[in-house]
Scaffold this active site. Structure first.
Site, PDB file in Angstrom:
ATOM      1  N   GLU A 222       0.839  -1.213   0.000  1.00  0.00           N
ATOM      2  CA  GLU A 222       0.000   0.000   0.000  1.00  0.00           C
ATOM      3  C   GLU A 222       0.872   1.260   0.000  1.00  0.00           C
ATOM      4  O   GLU A 222       1.822   1.361   0.769  1.00  0.00           O
ATOM      5  CB  GLU A 222      -0.897  -0.016   1.238  1.00  0.00           C
ATOM      6  CG  GLU A 222      -1.816   1.194   1.373  1.00  0.00           C
ATOM      7  CD  GLU A 222      -2.590   1.189   2.679  1.00  0.00           C
ATOM      8  OE1 GLU A 222      -3.506   2.017   2.804  1.00  0.00           O
ATOM      9  OE2 GLU A 222      -2.272   0.379   3.566  1.00  0.00           O
TER      10      GLU A 222
ATOM     11  N   LYS B 277      -9.388   2.491  -3.405  1.00  0.00           N
ATOM     12  CA  LYS B 277      -9.971   1.928  -2.180  1.00  0.00           C
ATOM     13  C   LYS B 277     -11.392   2.451  -1.997  1.00  0.00           C
ATOM     14  O   LYS B 277     -11.632   3.665  -2.057  1.00  0.00           O
ATOM     15  CB  LYS B 277      -9.094   2.309  -0.988  1.00  0.00           C
ATOM     16  CG  LYS B 277      -9.512   1.668   0.326  1.00  0.00           C
ATOM     17  CD  LYS B 277      -8.520   2.036   1.431  1.00  0.00           C
ATOM     18  CE  LYS B 277      -8.894   1.378   2.743  1.00  0.00           C
ATOM     19  NZ  LYS B 277      -7.962   1.750   3.839  1.00  0.00           N
TER      20      LYS B 277
ATOM     21  N   CYS C 165      -5.800  -2.606   2.417  1.00  0.00           N
ATOM     22  CA  CYS C 165      -5.772  -2.532   3.872  1.00  0.00           C
ATOM     23  C   CYS C 165      -7.087  -2.965   4.519  1.00  0.00           C
ATOM     24  O   CYS C 165      -7.526  -4.095   4.394  1.00  0.00           O
ATOM     25  CB  CYS C 165      -5.377  -1.113   4.295  1.00  0.00           C
ATOM     26  SG  CYS C 165      -4.979  -0.952   6.049  1.00  0.00           S
TER      27      CYS C 165
END
Length: 503
Positions: A263, A325, A375
């Site tokens: 990430e 995301k 994540c």
């Protein structure tokens, strides 16, 4: 039942202490018998049903228990605020006290309602705790971390139940196993034995009978282990980037289809910084691709539209695919109610990230189709793939460097592995400081790089199971049926008790 006679600070202190110890059921400790502390909580609150000030006592006892559990289970969140230069140190009370206190309201409120409606049976208590987990996992954007179902990290056979009903059904089983012995009843103990033995036997059989084939697609996982306070240091940014490239260029035993970074690995928005984009092509294997997390600037407005993203580059630096995301962390990546709360987001350098659309399936030449996840969004059961366009594997890029060497990254890795079991497809996890690794569709860890270690992994990607799991097809239907059956049993008992009292 002597626990029930404690009052005042003694009761609250004991409840909090039991809750603190109960978090030991979760990774990295995985002391599964600590589930029995749910039974101790039942002993403390069940006799309060119908007592004077009983509802107030049940609420306070449950709240203190779960305050203890969430404090010890989630203390690592505070580490993100201690990263030098610690600009957000003033938010430490929010992480240490306010978050656990707020999460503890879910079970406290629902157990109070249970006490008011029924308040005696261990089965009803388990249903109430399960409903509290569902509420915590879905309301106010949801936070299904450290569900009771994650208390079996060392018992892979029991984890297989997630392929039938997901993490929440596994949670219901875990709560029942913790609470039923407290009923001190022969029928409850017989049910306890069956609830343990049958899933254990079936899970063992599934692990022995299911064959997982290889795709013969070799990928490389990069874990540079760059401390968080160095990751965004302008003086070290170029060196960190070169380190990623150097690890990526190490010789491999067979051709690589992809090299994968974590990430926000690059430190640069590679789509718009041409020098970084050209430099990144040195990490691309011949005929393959580079998958990396990066900050994406979708517009140049003031303020710009910025996402926490993932891009796929080929040897020419051409963009093969991108993902943003879609499930952002409140206060970490955006501030809810920005109009009324003029606070900076902790992880977004003062900006609010914009959410992408998802879940999605990415298709890249040379790779089986995959579901990208960044994540925190991997923690949501049943919300990690596009069911209309089923992928072949799951890819989770993360940066747990925010949390240092703590229990958080161990918990995160186990949560990630359970998504593989639920969906019946392999999971690849790439983290800056760890834990990185690959998990097969049965939840078996094939290889990993430990927390705070540096290294690479070259691994053949396993195939997904030939057909979707039961959970993949029907999602939470088994859980709904189990809860309905349990509530029906409790309702029948209430009716019979009411009939006896009328006579």
């Amino acid at each position: 039942m002597k626990l029930s006679v404690l009052t005042g600070w003694r009761r609250h202190g004991l409840a909090a202490l039991l809750g603190l110890f109960s978090a030991g059921m979760f990774p990295p400790f995985g002391i599964t018998p600590l589930l029995l502390l749910y039974g101790a909580l039942y002993w403390m609150v069940a006799p309060q049903a119908g007592a004077k000030h009983g509802l107030r006592t049940v609420f306070a006892t449950a709240w203190w228990f779960f305050l203890g559990q969430f404090t010890s289970g989630l203390y690592w969140i505070a580490n993100a605020l201690l990263i030098p230069p610690a600009d957000f140190l003033w938010l430490l009370p929010l992480a240490v006290v306010a978050i656990p206190a707020g999460l503890a309201l879910f079970p406290a409120i629902i157990l109070t309602l249970w006490s008011r409606i029924e308040g005696r049976s261990a089965l009803g208590f388990a249903v109430a705790l399960m409903l509290a987990e569902l509420a915590r996992g879905h309301l106010l954007t949801g936070f299904p971390w450290n569900l009771a179902g994650y208390a079996f990290p060392h018992i892979l056979a029991l984890q297989q139940l997630a392929s039938v009903g997901g993490a929440y059904l596994l949670s219901f089983l875990a709560i029942l196993l913790g609470v039923l012995p407290a009923a001190l009843d022969r029928r409850a103990m017989a049910a306890w034995v069956l609830l343990l033995a049958l899933p254990l036997a079936w899970g063992s059989w599934r692990l022995e009978q299911t064959v997982v084939a290889s795709t013969d697609t070799m990928i490389r996982i990069i874990q540079p282990n760059i401390p968080q306070h160095q990751k965004w240091d302008p003086a070290l940014q170029a060196a960190n980037f070169r380190d990623h490239v150097a690890l990526s260029r190490r010789p491999s035993s067979k051709p690589l289809a992809a090299v994968i970074w974590g990430e926000t690995a690059t430190g640069y928005p590679v789509e718009i910084v041409e020098d970084a984009r050209r430099a990144a092509t040195a990490a691309v294997p011949p005929g393959g691709s580079l998958i990396t997390g990066t900050i994406r600037y979708l517009t140049r407005d003031r303020p710009p539209t910025v996402t926490n993203g993932m891009v796929v580059l080929d040897q020419d630096g051409s963009l093969l695919g991108a993902f943003d995301k879609f499930h952002l962390v409140p206060f970490g990546e955006y501030v809810p109610g920005r109009r009324w709360l003029p606070l900076p987001a902790v992880a977004a350098d003062g900006l609010d990230f914009t959410a992408g659309t998802g879940p999605r399936t990415l298709r890249v030449p040379g790779l089986p189709a995959f579901a990208p996840l960044i994540c925190y969004e991997v923690i949501f059961p049943g919300a990690v793939i596009d069911e209309a366009d089923r992928p072949s594997w799951l890819l989770n890029l993360t940066n747990d460097g925010w949390y240092g060497y703590s229990t958080g990254p161990f918990q995160h890795f186990h949560i990630t592995a359970l998504r593989a079991i639920e969906e019946g497809m392999p999971m690849v996890r790439v983290a800056n400081t760890g834990i990185s690794g690959m998990v097969d569709p049965l939840g078996r860890t094939l290889a990993k790089i430990g927390l705070s270690e540096r290294g690479i992994l070259d691994l053949d990607l396993p195939k997904a199971l030939e057909s979707p799991t039961f959970y993949g097809r029907y999602r939470d239907l088994p859980l709904a049926l189990a809860l309905f059956a349990a509530m029906a049993i409790v309702a029948c008992r209430l009716y019979r008790r009411h009939q006896r009292e009328e006579k």
